[in-house]
Design an enzyme around this catalytic site. Structure first.
Site, mmCIF file in Angstrom:
data_model
loop_
_atom_site.group_PDB
_atom_site.id
_atom_site.type_symbol
_atom_site.label_atom_id
_atom_site.label_comp_id
_atom_site.label_asym_id
_atom_site.label_seq_id
_atom_site.Cartn_x
_atom_site.Cartn_y
_atom_site.Cartn_z
ATOM 1 C CG ASP A 163 2.846 -6.859 -4.845
ATOM 2 O OD1 ASP A 163 2.261 -7.681 -4.112
ATOM 3 O OD2 ASP A 163 2.830 -5.644 -4.640
ATOM 4 N N GLY B 68 0.770 -1.232 0.000
ATOM 5 C CA GLY B 68 0.000 0.000 0.000
ATOM 6 C C GLY B 68 0.802 1.283 0.000
ATOM 7 N N GLY C 60 2.838 2.205 -2.493
ATOM 8 C CA GLY C 60 2.969 2.710 -3.860
ATOM 9 C C GLY C 60 4.131 2.142 -4.652
ATOM 10 C CE LYS C 61 6.047 -3.422 -2.662
ATOM 11 N NZ LYS C 61 4.920 -3.241 -1.731
ATOM 12 C CB THR C 62 2.548 -1.475 -8.234
ATOM 13 O OG1 THR C 62 2.705 -2.727 -7.564
ATOM 14 C CG2 THR C 62 2.140 -1.726 -9.677
ATOM 15 C CB SER C 63 2.190 3.876 -8.409
ATOM 16 O OG SER C 63 0.869 3.412 -8.237
ATOM 17 C CB THR D 163 -1.762 -2.988 -2.285
ATOM 18 O OG1 THR D 163 -1.374 -2.691 -3.632
ATOM 19 C CG2 THR D 163 -0.793 -4.000 -1.713
#
Length: 611
Positions: free
Chosen positions: A59, A32, A34-37, A516
């Protein structure tokens, strides 16, 4: 736009972690943040500089395909909207399933079914999933032909220090596992790794080389998140991965603080958390990224992540509030109170507010005149500070995880480790450093308290996961051992049986109204159901959509919560309550009670005293 090795984005925003980027970039952090963004935005940025980029996600809650609005899956796929960008989604669950079969397959039929079942359960937890995913992407770190085809390979979710330590260990893992099939152990995933030993060694070497790899720690401007990322930094630095960057994501812009009281309070709390940041993080190169109003899906939205520009559509007053029709926490507390006693377990990933909500529920039950024992094992949970006072009917305790772990490790070494050689004992000692060990050790301490739930309410923060409970059950540590030695005609109740009984135990899953955290909570629910435990309710904490605000940015963010709230309500939960974002931190008995039921808070003074 900068030259190929530069770090200035097309919006002119300078990012330290983008300076002279090496071949491999790993983004790591709790769910949550913001790793993916961030990893997707970095991939777009580098591809638009003319680089050929491969984006890899490991992930379990990956939504990279959703971000780019196309199917990706477990094969390298060109991203249609961005030239030079390719992506790959490693499915950790599928990888873990295949991994388990490679290990268990050869012994199925050769060993007793009970032993095979025990090994399968050992291989069902987060440790196995993490190592299986690592097994998949080590090929990407060591395949010279593949690496030569890309300028940069970006990983969304890096391995933890625990995983890397395990893979560094010497020894004949499979022999150790086969001779210890009944141990409550995470060593299972390591059996059969001998063939990959050199590849793993090469992968760890690549991770440790700052000329080839950069680790980017992602956090939010919150005390708990920063404390956790500091622990991650120490863990990785201790095994040679010291060259790290820190990105503080989602900081509320100062301009919003002038708009409204809630925004001003959020801004103040964030700045206080940053000012109190652990000293060891201050030495890292640090970037700050502003909170965006828009949902970061699609190339255009991601292209603005590194800028101060925010072009979200306005939300009209009333749009959000009128869409929410969910009970508040007081409704659930009223239902819990009817039994007069029982066990209430707060469960959820780190950073969602379990400790605060556990304290709030305990205070609300005590306010009703019911006896309550509130307990936690969270090292960061300072319940005395959270309560900031004493109260009739409320007892508080904290289990010291380190003391319990020390006691448990010594017991295992004295029993299962007594006949091992030096190599086997070293492997067992390493295994006892795993997250599962902590949960098992703490559960032993919790079990002593659980018995009180027959006479009063026991509210438990930081409960064991379903995997840990199954691991205990499969190895006989509690349930089977207890039932084996008790006459079947006598009435008896083990801790596991109590947890499985909905009349005795109510499990409440805490989450946030974000993609997430909701997916992680859903995975937790699946684990619990495997262990025969049905969650009683979900709590959606810190909801902007349930809070009054006039900030345009916060109102826009609130509108994006609705899809996740609807998913919880219709797909996951039989009961759900919405807990509004608070302008002031819920510290102190009055604020905690206000979190549950505002109308009762003024009556609190009659039954409390300051400590």
């Amino acid at each position: 736009m900068a030259h190929a090795d530069g770090f200035v984005t097309s919006q002119g925003c300078s990012m330290k972690f983008l300076e002279h980027p090496p071949t491999f970039l790993f983004f790591t952090g709790k769910g949550g943040v913001g790793k993916t963004s961030l990893s997707c935005a970095t991939a777009i940025h580098l591809a638009r500089q003319g680089k050929k980029v491969l984006l890899v996600s490991t992930d379990p809650a990956s939504n990279v395909g959703q971000v780019f609005s196309q199917m990706i899956g477990n094969h390298i796929t060109a991203i249609n909207a961005v030239g030079g960008l390719f992506a790959l989604e490693i499915d950790p669950q599928l990888a873990a399933q295949q991994y388990r079969e490679r290990i268990v397959g050869p012994v199925r039929g050769q060993l007793p079914d009970s032993v095979v079942k025990s090994i399968e359960e050992q291989l069902s937890g987060a440790c196995t999933t993490e190592i299986a995913a690592f097994d998949e992407f080590t090929a990407l770190l060591t395949d010279a032909v593949l690496i030569a085809g890309y300028d940069h390979i970006i990983f969304d979710t890096a391995p933890t220090g625990h995983t890397i330590r395990l893979l560094q260990l010497p020894g004949a893992w499979s022999g150790f596992i086969e001779s210890n099939p009944g141990g409550a152990s995470c060593l299972g995933p390591l059996s059969g790794l001998e063939k990959q030993r050199q590849r793993y060694a090469d992968a760890v070497k690549a991770l440790s080389d700052p000329d080839r790899t950069r680790l980017i720690l992602v956090a939010r401007a919150q005390k708990g998140t920063l404390d956790e990322v500091a622990r991650t930094h120490q863990e990785l630095a201790a095994i040679g991965l010291a060259r790290q960057h820190l990105v503080i994501n989602g900081v509320l812009p100062e301009r919003e603080a002038a708009q409204d009281a809630l925004a001003a309070a959020i801004r103040r709390h964030e700045q206080e958390a940053l000012a109190a940041m652990p000293a060891l993080l201050r030495s890292l190169p640090i970037d700050h990224l502003p909170l965006k109003a828009a949902n970061l899906v699609g190339v255009e939205a991601l292209s603005n992540l590194f800028s101060d520009r925010d072009e979200a559509a306005p939300v009209h007053a009333g749009t959000v509030a009128n869409s929410i029709d969910l009970p508040r926490l007081s409704t659930l507390v009223d239902e819990i109170a009817k039994a007069g006693h029982g066990l209430v377990m707060m469960m959820g990933k780190g950073g969602v507010g379990k400790t605060t909500l556990a304290a709030a529920v305990a205070v609300a039950l005590a306010q009703r005149g019911l006896p309550v024992h509130l307990t936690t094992s969270d090292p960061a949970a300072h319940l005395t500070d959270t309560l900031s006072g004493t109260m009739d009917n409320l007892d508080v305790s904290r289990i010291d995880p380190q003391a319990e772990i020390t006691r448990y490790r010594q017991h295992v070494l004295d029993t299962k480790g007594q006949d091992l050689d030096a190599e086997g004992r070293a492997m067992l000692e390493e295994d006892l450093r795993s997250p599962c060990t902590e949960e098992i050790a703490v559960f032993q301490a919790f079990s002593r308290i659980i018995r009180e739930a027959g006479k009063k309410f026991v509210v438990m923060d930081t409960a064991p996961t379903g995997h840990t409970l199954l691991l205990l059950d499969a190895t006989g540590a509690y349930h089977r051992d207890a039932t084996r030695h008790i006459d079947s005609h006598l009435h008896h109740t083990t801790p596991m049986m109590r947890l499985q009984d909905p009349a005795r135990t109510k499990v409440m899953i805490v989450t946030l109204a974000e993609t997430t955290p909701v997916l992680e909570a859903a995975h937790l629910q699946e684990e619990l159901r495997r262990a025969g435990i049905e969650p009683w309710a979900w709590l959606i904490n810190n909801s902007l959509s349930a809070a009054p605000t006039s900030s345009p940015l916060l109102k826009q963010r609130a509108s994006f919560e609705l899809a996740q709230i609807e998913a919880v309500r219709t797909r996951y939960a039989t009961r759900v309550a919405l807990v509004p974002m608070q302008a002031e931190e819920p510290i102190g008995l009055e604020r905690l009670l206000n979190l549950v039921e505002p109308q009762r808070a003024p009556d609190l003074a009659a039954s409390t005293s300051t400590s």
